[in-house]
Design a protein around this motif. Structure first.
Motif, PDB file in Angstrom:
ATOM      1  N   UNK A 143      44.740 -82.400 -49.049  1.00 23.24           N
ATOM      2  CA  UNK A 143      43.741 -83.179 -49.768  1.00 23.24           C
ATOM      3  C   UNK A 143      44.331 -84.474 -50.301  1.00 23.24           C
ATOM      4  N   UNK A 144      45.560 -84.432 -50.764  1.00 22.12           N
ATOM      5  CA  UNK A 144      46.219 -85.643 -51.259  1.00 22.12           C
ATOM      6  C   UNK A 144      46.350 -86.671 -50.145  1.00 22.12           C
ATOM      7  N   UNK A 145      46.833 -86.243 -48.997  1.00 24.10           N
ATOM      8  CA  UNK A 145      47.021 -87.176 -47.881  1.00 24.10           C
ATOM      9  C   UNK A 145      45.681 -87.729 -47.394  1.00 24.10           C
ATOM     10  N   UNK A 146      44.727 -86.840 -47.175  1.00 21.46           N
ATOM     11  CA  UNK A 146      43.452 -87.277 -46.625  1.00 21.46           C
ATOM     12  C   UNK A 146      42.709 -88.185 -47.599  1.00 21.46           C
ATOM     13  N   UNK A 147      42.599 -87.784 -48.860  1.00 20.69           N
ATOM     14  CA  UNK A 147      41.813 -88.566 -49.813  1.00 20.69           C
ATOM     15  C   UNK A 147      42.433 -89.928 -50.080  1.00 20.69           C
ATOM     16  N   UNK A 148      43.761 -89.996 -50.087  1.00 19.39           N
ATOM     17  CA  UNK A 148      44.423 -91.285 -50.303  1.00 19.39           C
ATOM     18  C   UNK A 148      44.145 -92.231 -49.149  1.00 19.39           C
ATOM     19  N   UNK A 149      44.267 -91.711 -47.925  1.00 20.73           N
ATOM     20  CA  UNK A 149      44.026 -92.554 -46.753  1.00 20.73           C
ATOM     21  C   UNK A 149      42.549 -92.910 -46.605  1.00 20.73           C
ATOM     22  N   UNK A 187      49.438 -81.859 -57.521  1.00 19.42           N
ATOM     23  CA  UNK A 187      50.763 -82.108 -56.945  1.00 19.42           C
ATOM     24  C   UNK A 187      51.794 -82.251 -58.057  1.00 19.42           C
ATOM     25  N   UNK A 188      51.440 -82.988 -59.096  1.00 18.86           N
ATOM     26  CA  UNK A 188      52.338 -83.148 -60.241  1.00 18.86           C
ATOM     27  C   UNK A 188      52.545 -81.820 -60.967  1.00 18.86           C
ATOM     28  N   UNK A 189      51.473 -81.093 -61.153  1.00 17.37           N
ATOM     29  CA  UNK A 189      51.556 -79.821 -61.874  1.00 17.37           C
ATOM     30  C   UNK A 189      52.461 -78.819 -61.147  1.00 17.37           C
ATOM     31  N   UNK A 190      52.340 -78.759 -59.839  1.00 17.28           N
ATOM     32  CA  UNK A 190      53.153 -77.815 -59.068  1.00 17.28           C
ATOM     33  C   UNK A 190      54.574 -78.341 -58.846  1.00 17.28           C
ATOM     34  N   UNK A 201      55.091 -76.484 -53.221  1.00 15.75           N
ATOM     35  CA  UNK A 201      54.460 -77.780 -53.048  1.00 15.75           C
ATOM     36  C   UNK A 201      55.207 -78.620 -52.022  1.00 15.75           C
ATOM     37  N   UNK A 202      56.520 -78.565 -52.056  1.00 17.62           N
ATOM     38  CA  UNK A 202      57.309 -79.300 -51.065  1.00 17.62           C
ATOM     39  C   UNK A 202      57.047 -78.759 -49.662  1.00 17.62           C
ATOM     40  N   UNK A 203      56.951 -77.448 -49.548  1.00 20.03           N
ATOM     41  CA  UNK A 203      56.657 -76.841 -48.248  1.00 20.03           C
ATOM     42  C   UNK A 203      55.285 -77.275 -47.736  1.00 20.03           C
ATOM     43  N   UNK A 239      51.431 -95.398 -51.990  1.00 15.64           N
ATOM     44  CA  UNK A 239      50.720 -94.605 -52.994  1.00 15.64           C
ATOM     45  C   UNK A 239      51.170 -93.150 -52.979  1.00 15.64           C
ATOM     46  N   UNK A 240      51.320 -92.602 -51.779  1.00 15.89           N
ATOM     47  CA  UNK A 240      51.761 -91.213 -51.667  1.00 15.89           C
ATOM     48  C   UNK A 240      53.176 -91.036 -52.197  1.00 15.89           C
ATOM     49  N   UNK A 241      54.041 -91.981 -51.883  1.00 16.27           N
ATOM     50  CA  UNK A 241      55.428 -91.893 -52.348  1.00 16.27           C
ATOM     51  C   UNK A 241      55.497 -91.913 -53.871  1.00 16.27           C
ATOM     52  N   UNK A 242      54.617 -92.692 -54.503  1.00 11.84           N
ATOM     53  CA  UNK A 242      54.618 -92.759 -55.963  1.00 11.84           C
ATOM     54  C   UNK A 242      54.248 -91.409 -56.573  1.00 11.84           C
ATOM     55  N   UNK A 243      53.227 -90.759 -56.023  1.00 12.05           N
ATOM     56  CA  UNK A 243      52.809 -89.455 -56.540  1.00 12.05           C
ATOM     57  C   UNK A 243      53.887 -88.407 -56.279  1.00 12.05           C
ATOM     58  N   UNK A 244      54.415 -88.404 -55.064  1.00  8.22           N
ATOM     59  CA  UNK A 244      55.429 -87.414 -54.694  1.00  8.22           C
ATOM     60  C   UNK A 244      56.683 -87.584 -55.537  1.00  8.22           C
ATOM     61  N   UNK A 245      57.073 -88.824 -55.782  1.00  4.56           N
ATOM     62  CA  UNK A 245      58.246 -89.074 -56.602  1.00  4.56           C
ATOM     63  C   UNK A 245      58.041 -88.649 -58.042  1.00  4.56           C
ATOM     64  N   UNK A 246      56.854 -88.929 -58.586  1.00  2.00           N
ATOM     65  CA  UNK A 246      56.573 -88.537 -59.964  1.00  2.00           C
ATOM     66  C   UNK A 246      56.552 -87.014 -60.107  1.00  2.00           C
ATOM     67  N   UNK A 247      56.219 -86.331 -59.018  1.00  2.00           N
ATOM     68  CA  UNK A 247      56.202 -84.872 -59.030  1.00  2.00           C
ATOM     69  C   UNK A 247      57.583 -84.270 -58.794  1.00  2.00           C
TER      70      UNK A 247
END
Length: 293
Positions: A143-149, A187-190, A201-203, A239-247
């Motif tokens: 959902x993160x990947x699809x909704x961002x794109x 994503x951040x929560x997990x 979440x990484x998996x 955008x995805x990298x920012x979320x993934x990094x913050x998580x």
């Protein structure tokens, strides 16, 4: 109960002027196509427009079905409600897009004709949306990947020459902004939770990442309509990298899923997961052709 509690959004805060709760796309809101000219504008090829609306509509339709599958299976009742409503948003978008496809190609096929009576090879969705749900982290990653794109794409399409496509995109962008926010929050929560939740979440990210590239691979139909999704790649990845990094997670470096003979979902070449999904989705309509309810 906080102001961002899901049930407040579904009842009080999201209620329309008449007190009607806004449960999904198209309910409690003005019709986004009200007053929009549905004739194909000059300079836009109707066949190409229909093909593109099928691509976008099939993406939304298939992912809506995957999200609805979380009913009775999500970690919390609140998330079942949230995921179901995200699915209904996408279903609403799909309905308008499939209807537009039938208008644009002159066939007058309805949304039901296109949803229930096409075969697997006739669907044009990307393979990302058809993959089985997996665990909750996998579905959140997708959902993160699809909704961002898709949010980035709809912001561009809001100015498209076709007024119907532009209206659907403008409305859909607002919904996808929330989908993106919802997926990012989980994503951040997990990712920033326990070691176990972070590993899951990484998996999930690692599993869906090879399916992302197809959203940026331009199809000939898109290019003829003046849409080049490859232009969105850098911004979406940032955008995805920012979320993934913050998580506290790692951006995957896994290569894209191979295309079959140079063809993929946009060409009707799918994974083995789509057939069973369509069989379940279409069974009632095919068992009772012509029925209404």
């Amino acid at each position: 109960m906080t102001d961002d509690h899901v049930y407040l959004h579904l009842s009080e805060a999201a209620a329309g002027p008449e007190g009607e709760a806004r449960w999904a796309y198209g309910t409690g809101f003005a019709d986004p196509l009200l007053g929009v000219d549905t004739s194909v504008p000059p300079g836009v090829d109707g066949a190409d427009l229909a093909a593109y609306c099928l691509m976008l509509g099939d993406d939304a339709l298939v992912l809506a079905q995957r999200l609805i599958e979380w009913c009775t299976r999500a970690p919390e009742l609140e998330e079942e409600v949230a995921l179901a409503n995200l699915g209904l948003d996408l279903l609403g978008q799909a309905r308008h897009l499939l209807t537009r496809a039938g208008q644009a190609d002159g066939s007058d096929r309805t949304e039901d004709d296109l949803a229930y009576w096409r075969e697997e090879h006739e669907f044009r969705n990307v393979r990302l949306v058809e993959a089985p749900n997996g665990d909750f982290a996998f579905s959140i990653a997708r959902l993160l990947l699809f909704s961002t794109a898709r949010h980035a794409l709809y912001l561009r399409l809001a100015d498209h020459a076709d007024p119907v496509l532009a209206a659907v995109a403008a409305r859909g962008a607002k919904e996808l902004a929330y989908h993106q926010e919802y997926a990012a929050s989980w994503t951040l929560r997990l990712g920033d939770g326990t070691a176990y939740s972070a590993a899951r979440m990484q998996a999930g990210l690692d599993a869906v990442w090879p399916l992302l590239d197809e959203l940026f691979t331009p199809h000939a139909v898109e290019l003829r309509l003046g849409v080049d999704p490859s232009c969105l790649r850098d911004g979406v990845l940032t955008s995805l990298a920012a979320v993934i990094g913050e998580a506290c997670l790692t951006v995957p470096t896994i290569p894209p899923l191979a295309r079959v003979g140079g063809r993929a979902g946009r060409d009707g070449v799918h994974t083995e997961a789509l057939g069973p999904l369509l069989a379940e989705f279409q069974v009632l309509a095919r068992a009772h052709p012509g029925a209404t309810w």
